[in-house]
Design an enzyme around this catalytic site. Structure first.
Site, PDB file in Angstrom:
ATOM      1  N   ASP A   1       0.874  -1.161   0.000  1.00 11.86           N
ATOM      2  CA  ASP A   1       0.000   0.000   0.000  1.00 11.86           C
ATOM      3  C   ASP A   1       0.920   1.221   0.000  1.00 11.86           C
ATOM      4  O   ASP A   1       2.125   1.099   0.266  1.00 11.86           O
ATOM      5  CB  ASP A   1      -0.892  -0.026   1.249  1.00 11.86           C
TER       6      ASP A   1
ATOM      7  N   ASP B   1      -0.133   5.209   0.865  1.00 12.95           N
ATOM      8  CA  ASP B   1      -0.376   6.150   1.958  1.00 12.95           C
ATOM      9  C   ASP B   1      -0.314   5.433   3.298  1.00 12.95           C
ATOM     10  O   ASP B   1      -1.042   4.472   3.538  1.00 12.95           O
ATOM     11  CB  ASP B   1      -1.756   6.804   1.805  1.00 12.95           C
TER      12      ASP B   1
END
Length: 345
Positions: A19, A21
């Site tokens: 991922d 953020d």
């Protein structure tokens, strides 16, 4: 301190799906240690992919952003929910069909690149509405989407993240805007493309031919839940949204395979711990030094040792039955460990 491979956790896997953020960066600044961690994976020849629910940037823009931070990346390594949503609509609709876009310019560009026609008003009679995060999305955008969906448009959400991380704390995410529209319509979207749906992770595996991917994320409700749904192992890093308190309260569908404070846990066995899930008997066993007892909704930690070792035992106690209201410490070392885990002592 745990059962990861001697050379590091990452050596068990042939692809690492990150991922972005809360894992690699916060908004536009790299998280401390992230650049070095990815560099070490590159040096080991490990394949890498990035899967993000953020629909405000295109894959090439994300790759440029990462490269500018010192994390070399190519567009084909980046999977965005915006591109995935556009691909889904292109498969469903005839070429040139009108799609009302609620979101950032990147989402409009992906819709256009998929051979569809982005519009902004319900009067254009769109065949579908696609909704993604955009900092400028407002009431007028939601009003047009509401009219279009009521008129029969197929409603696709790029993701339903309730919040997104920032340096100032969690901010409203696309899920909050989707919830506003769902309240007005009295129903949920016809399709959600991004995590926790497993599509992004499965696409990453198919693109690379990976047999055993590892998912790395900071959110239990999207990254980890998506990995569980896809049948993949996962690493929760405590640099973003979900913390240890969330982890102790997590249902089985949101429990990671491993936990680390940051991405150093990928290559340093001392910086990661396997947590129990009721299926891997003994995987979360910690070295002697800590004792955890449970009395109803109260868990007590005593002894001394590594905080991550304590975390494995705390998870085991918390997941053994019922919700946990309090975690307390019965020694100075235990209080220090709970402080490191950001739990009240």
């Amino acid at each position: 301190m745990n059962d990861t491979a001697p050379g590091g956790l990452v050596d068990r896997y042939d692809l690492v799906v990150f991922d972005l953020d809360g894992v690699i960066y916060l908004i536009d600044q790299p998280i401390p240690g992230a650049v070095d961690a990815v560099s070490r994976l590159r040096q080991r020849g490990r394949r890498i992919a990035y899967a993000t629910n953020n629909a405000s940037r295109r894959s090439g823009e994300v790759a440029d952003l990462l490269t500018g931070m010192g994390v070399p990346a190519t567009p084909d390594e980046v999977l965005t929910s915006a591109a995935a949503a556009a691909e889904v609509l292109a498969d469903r609709l005839p070429a040139g069909a009108a799609v009302l876009v609620v979101g950032a310019d990147a989402l409009r560009a992906e819709v256009r690149a998929a051979g569809l026609r982005p519009v902004a008003r319900a009067d254009d009679e769109p065949a579908a509405v696609v909704q993604g995060y955009g900092p400028q999305v407002g009431w007028a955008d939601l009003a047009e989407a509401s009219l279009a969906v009521r008129a029969g448009a197929y409603w696709v959400a790029t993701n339903t993240d309730r919040t997104l991380p920032s340096a100032r704390g969690p901010l409203p995410g696309n899920g909050a805007l989707v919830a506003a529209l769902a309240t007005a319509l009295g129903r949920q979207p016809d399709l959600v493309v991004g995590k926790p749906e497993p599509a992004l992770f499965r696409t990453a595996g198919h693109r690379t031919g990976a047999i055993r991917p590892l998912v790395v994320g900071d959110r239990l409700d999207t990254d980890i839940a998506g990995a569980v749904g896809a049948g993949l192992d996962s690493l929760l890093v405590l640099t973003g949204v979900s913390g240890v308190a969330d982890l102790l309260d997590a249902p089985a569908t949101m429990r990671p395979t491993y936990v680390a404070f940051d991405l150093a846990g990928l290559t340093d066995p001392a910086q990661v711990v396997a947590v129990p899930d009721g299926k891997r008997a003994g995987d979360g066993a910690a070295p002697t030094g800590w004792t955890v007892t449970r009395d109803g909704a109260v868990i007590r930690l005593s002894g001394a040792g590594d905080p991550l070792a304590a975390l494995a035992l705390l998870c085991d106690a918390a997941w053994s039955g019922g919700s946990v209201s309090t975690v307390t410490a019965d020694s100075d070392n235990a209080r220090e460990a709970l402080h490191r885990l950001q739990l009240a002592g």
